[in-house]
Design a protein around this motif. Structure first.
Motif, PDB file in Angstrom:
ATOM      1  N   THR A   1       0.816  -1.224   0.000  1.00 50.44           N
ATOM      2  CA  THR A   1       0.000   0.000   0.000  1.00 50.44           C
ATOM      3  C   THR A   1       0.849   1.273   0.000  1.00 50.44           C
ATOM      4  N   PHE A   2       2.161   1.145   0.022  1.00 46.93           N
ATOM      5  CA  PHE A   2       3.042   2.312   0.078  1.00 46.93           C
ATOM      6  C   PHE A   2       3.110   3.008  -1.280  1.00 46.93           C
ATOM      7  N   ALA A   3       3.376   4.300  -1.242  1.00 42.88           N
ATOM      8  CA  ALA A   3       3.561   5.068  -2.472  1.00 42.88           C
ATOM      9  C   ALA A   3       4.861   4.666  -3.159  1.00 42.88           C
ATOM     10  N   ASP A   4       4.944   4.987  -4.431  1.00 42.65           N
ATOM     11  CA  ASP A   4       6.182   4.751  -5.173  1.00 42.65           C
ATOM     12  C   ASP A   4       7.349   5.446  -4.474  1.00 42.65           C
ATOM     13  N   ALA A   5       8.529   4.829  -4.548  1.00 41.67           N
ATOM     14  CA  ALA A   5       9.773   5.434  -4.053  1.00 41.67           C
ATOM     15  C   ALA A   5       9.660   5.897  -2.599  1.00 41.67           C
TER      16      ALA A   5
ATOM     17  N   ARG B   1       9.085  -1.148  -6.936  1.00 40.09           N
ATOM     18  CA  ARG B   1       8.260   0.065  -7.045  1.00 40.09           C
ATOM     19  C   ARG B   1       8.406   0.967  -5.828  1.00 40.09           C
ATOM     20  N   VAL B   2       8.427   0.389  -4.631  1.00 38.17           N
ATOM     21  CA  VAL B   2       8.446   1.220  -3.421  1.00 38.17           C
ATOM     22  C   VAL B   2       9.854   1.661  -3.029  1.00 38.17           C
ATOM     23  N   LEU B   3      10.869   1.153  -3.735  1.00 37.40           N
ATOM     24  CA  LEU B   3      12.235   1.586  -3.470  1.00 37.40           C
ATOM     25  C   LEU B   3      12.581   2.829  -4.288  1.00 37.40           C
ATOM     26  N   ARG B   4      13.368   3.700  -3.697  1.00 34.58           N
ATOM     27  CA  ARG B   4      13.873   4.870  -4.406  1.00 34.58           C
ATOM     28  C   ARG B   4      15.015   4.457  -5.344  1.00 34.58           C
TER      29      ARG B   4
END
Length: 292
Positions: A160-164, A190-193
Motif C-alpha cells: 500500500t506504500f507510495a512509489d519510491a 516500485r516502493v524503493l527509491r
C-alpha cells in the motif's frame, strides 16, 4: 596460589580462514565452480562453533561483544540455531551485509527502511537500535489465528506504500511463502527509491539454477494447488497451521529481480565465526541483494 587459566584454543588454518569472509556472485555460473570447496569447508562448522563458544562473538553494526555464556545453540543447523541477543545466524548475516553497505549504525538509521516482519527477534532488534521514526514493520495478517490490532497488514504482492517510499527493504524468510513471487519483486522495486536496495534471506536451492516449485496458486478456486508433499514453516501469526511453502528459490532469483526492475542483483555468501554467521551444509549464509 597460582591463578587458574583456561586452555588455549588453537584453531586450524582452515577455521582461521573462516573468521570473516564475504564472497559475492552475480550468477550460478560464478558460484558453481566454488561449490565443492565450500561444501568441504562445511565440515569445519563444528570447529568454528567451538571457537565461537570459547570466545563469544562480535555483533555486526553494534560491535557489541556477546560472551559465550550469552550464546545459545539449539541444533546443528547453525543458520537457524546459533542465537544471541535475539538474533539468528542468518539475521547477523544480514547485519554484516548492511555494515558493508552503510558502514555504521548511525548511517543506517538515516535510511527509510521497510521490514516485512514485526514479531521476530530481528524486528525487535531493529526497533531498539533504529527507533521507529524511519522504520516501518508489518506482517501478512490474512488468515491470522489471533487479532493483531497494533501491527499493520501488508501483502508483499500488493503493497500500500507510495512509489519510491524507501531506501531499504528487508525480507527475511518470506519469499518461499509468496504465491506470486514475481509480483512481489515488482512491488518491492516500485516502493524503493532509485539507488535503494533489497536485502533478503530465504531457504535456497543453492546447487541449482531453477527454483523448486512445491505449490501454485489456483486463481479459479483461490486455493493452492500442491505439486509435491505439503511443507509448512513456523509462523508467529499462524502458530498452529504455519505458513505454506510455495517454492524454494534458486539462482534464477537474480534474473527475476532484474526482470522486475532492479538494475543489479547479487548473491553474497557470508561466513564468520567472529560475528556468529555460520550455516548448515555451506559454512555460511547466502544473502540476496538487489539495487534499484
Amino acid at each position: 596460589m597460582q591463578a587458574e587459566t583456561r586452555p588455549q584454543l588453537m584453531p586450524s588454518e582452515g577455521v582461521l580462514a573462516l573468521h570473516d569472509v564475504l564472497r559475492s556472485y552475480s550468477s550460478f555460473d560464478d558460484f558453481r565452480p566454488e561449490l565443492p570447496a565450500l561444501l568441504q569447508q562445511g565440515s569445519l562448522l563444528k570447529d568454528c562453533i567451538a571457537v565461537t563458544q570459547a570466545l563469544g562473538l562480535l555483533e555486526p553494526l553494534t560491535g557489541e561483544h556477546i560472551p559465550p555464556e550469552a550464546i545459545q545453540i539449539q541444533g546443528s543447523n547453525y543458520r537457524e540455531s546459533l542465537i544471541a541477543n535475539g538474533l539468528l545466524s542468518r539475521n547477523r548475516a544480514v547485519l554484516r551485509l548492511l555494515e558493508q553497505a552503510y558502514g555504521t549504525l548511525g548511517s543506517l538509521a538515516q535510511q527509510d527502511v521497510y521490514l516485512a516482519e514485526a514479531l521476530s527477534g530481528f524486528a525487535l532488534w531493529l526497533r531498539r537500535h533504529l527507533g521507529e521514526g524511519r522504520l516501518v514493520c508489518s506482517e501478512y495478517l490474512e488468515h491470522s489465528e489471533q487479532a493483531f490490532t497494533d501491527i499493520p497488514h501488508q501483502d508483499l504482492c500488493a503493497l500500500t506504500f507510495a512509489d519510491a517510499s524507501f531506501d531499504l527493504v528487508l525480507c527475511n524468510e518470506l519469499f518461499e511463502h509468496v504465491a506470486d513471487l514475481e509480483s512481489a519483486y515488482r512491488e518491492i522495486a516500485r516502493v524503493l527509491r532509485p539507488g535503494g536496495r533489497l536485502v533478503a534471506t530465504c531457504p535456497l536451492a543453492f546447487g541449482q539454477r531453477e527454483a523448486i516449485v512445491k505449490a501454485r496458486h489456483n486463481p479459479s478456486t483461490g486455493e493452492p494447488e500442491h505439486l509435491t508433499e505439503q511443507e509448512f514453516h513456523g509462523d508467529p501469526v499462524r502458530p498452529h497451521t504455519g505458513s505454506l511453502v510455495y517454492r524454494i528459490p534458486a539462482w534464477d532469483v537474480l534474473d527475476q529481480l532484474q526482470e522486475a526492475g532492479f538494475s543489479e542483483a547479487r548473491m553474497h555468501h557470508i561466513t564468520s565465526w567472529k560475528h556468529g554467521v555460520l550455516g548448515s551444509d555451506l559454512p555460511g549464509v547466502l544473502v540476496i541483494e538487489a539495487e534499484r
